[in-house]
Design an enzyme around this catalytic site. Structure first.
Site, PDB file in Angstrom:
ATOM      1  N   SER A   1       0.837  -1.199   0.000  1.00  0.00           N
ATOM      2  CA  SER A   1       0.000   0.000   0.000  1.00  0.00           C
ATOM      3  C   SER A   1       0.870   1.247   0.000  1.00  0.00           C
ATOM      4  O   SER A   1       2.000   1.212   0.515  1.00  0.00           O
ATOM      5  CB  SER A   1      -0.883   0.010   1.251  1.00  0.00           C
TER       6      SER A   1
ATOM      7  N   TYR B   1      -1.216  -0.213  10.547  1.00  0.00           N
ATOM      8  CA  TYR B   1      -1.283  -0.571   9.127  1.00  0.00           C
ATOM      9  C   TYR B   1      -0.113   0.043   8.374  1.00  0.00           C
ATOM     10  O   TYR B   1       0.520  -0.615   7.538  1.00  0.00           O
ATOM     11  CB  TYR B   1      -2.608  -0.106   8.546  1.00  0.00           C
TER      12      TYR B   1
END
Length: 262
Positions: A144, A157
């Site tokens: 990501s 995250y």
């Protein structure tokens, strides 16, 4: 079109969202696929049926990516079921959002356990199988832009995805001698069921329309990126990052300011 006939793939977290899109696109290209899921068995059945309808072979295997033994069992069962592994796609994640000073540490640890450690267990176990087989292979880590963008409220995250990137690049270096390629994909804001955990339909539609491409990404677009990276014709690509984000990391907000001045 890419022909992956005869290739055997495992996709983690593939019952919904990006993983679902990846599994279907690999099946369309001819690969036999294992759909990993944790708790959405009915959705996994639907993905299996869709892959079969596309002319591929498909199976489902349950495994919780916070559990090392479960991940290793997934790889063992998949290799036994398909007769080997040629492609592995690390996609399973967990994420919650909160300011780190207010973190629920159980949620924080779960994000790290699934999104970082789970990805490591999976890549390691699959790479061991591919090295043992001696026929090369391809791994894709779905990471990501959070790997390098410090998005507030997403500390665990962000940390996990930064680790994913370094894991994948290091693995690419170590596995090149075995002709196993390891690459990374950075999806942008993608229209998945998981986004509904944080945003309403109205918010997704409104904010998506503001993005450079005027919409959120689609899981199948990420899937087509995986197919490209796993194509034998892409054999000179390893240790690379493919960004599929509709331009979300461009300085697009500046365009609003410029347009307001015109």
């Amino acid at each position: 079109m890419t022909d992956l006939t005869g290739k055997r793939a495992i996709i983690s977290g593939a019952s919904m969202g990006i993983g679902r899109g990846i599994a279907i696109e690999l099946a369309k290209a001819g690969a036999e696929v294992v759909i990993n899921y944790r708790s959405h068995g009915e959705q996994a059945d639907e993905v299996v049926a869709r892959c079969v309808s596309e002319g591929g072979k498909a199976h489902k295997i349950q495994a919780d990516f916070a559990d090392q033994s479960a991940v290793e069992r997934l790889v063992e069962e998949s290799a036994s079921l398909m007769g080997g592994i040629d492609i592995v796609v690390s996609n399973a994640v967990y994420s919650d959002r909160h300011l780190f000073i207010e973190s629920d540490l159980d949620e924080f640890r779960k994000t790290i356990d699934v999104s970082m450690w789970g990805a490591f267990y999976f890549l390691r176990a699959a790479a061991q199988k591919m090295v043992e087989a001696g026929a090369g292979g391809s791994a894709v880590v779905i990471s990501s832009p959070h790997a390098h963008m410090a998005i507030p409220g997403s500390m665990p995250y962000n940390m996990a995805k930064a680790a994913n990137d370094q894991m994948a690049r290091t693995a690419a270096c170590e596995l090149a001698q075995h002709r196993i390629r390891v690459n990374i994909i950075h999806p942008g804001w993608t229209d998945t069921p998981g986004e509904r955990k944080f945003f309403t339909e109205e918010t997704l539609a409104r904010e998506g329309s503001k993005l450079p491409w005027g919409r959120l990404g689609k899981p199948e677009e990420i899937g087509r990126g995986v197919v490209f990276l796993c194509d034998p014709a892409s054999e000179y690509i390893t240790g690379s990052t493919l960004t599929i984000d509709g331009g979300i990391q461009l300085p697009w907000r500046e365009m609003y300011r410029l347009n307001e001045k015109v």
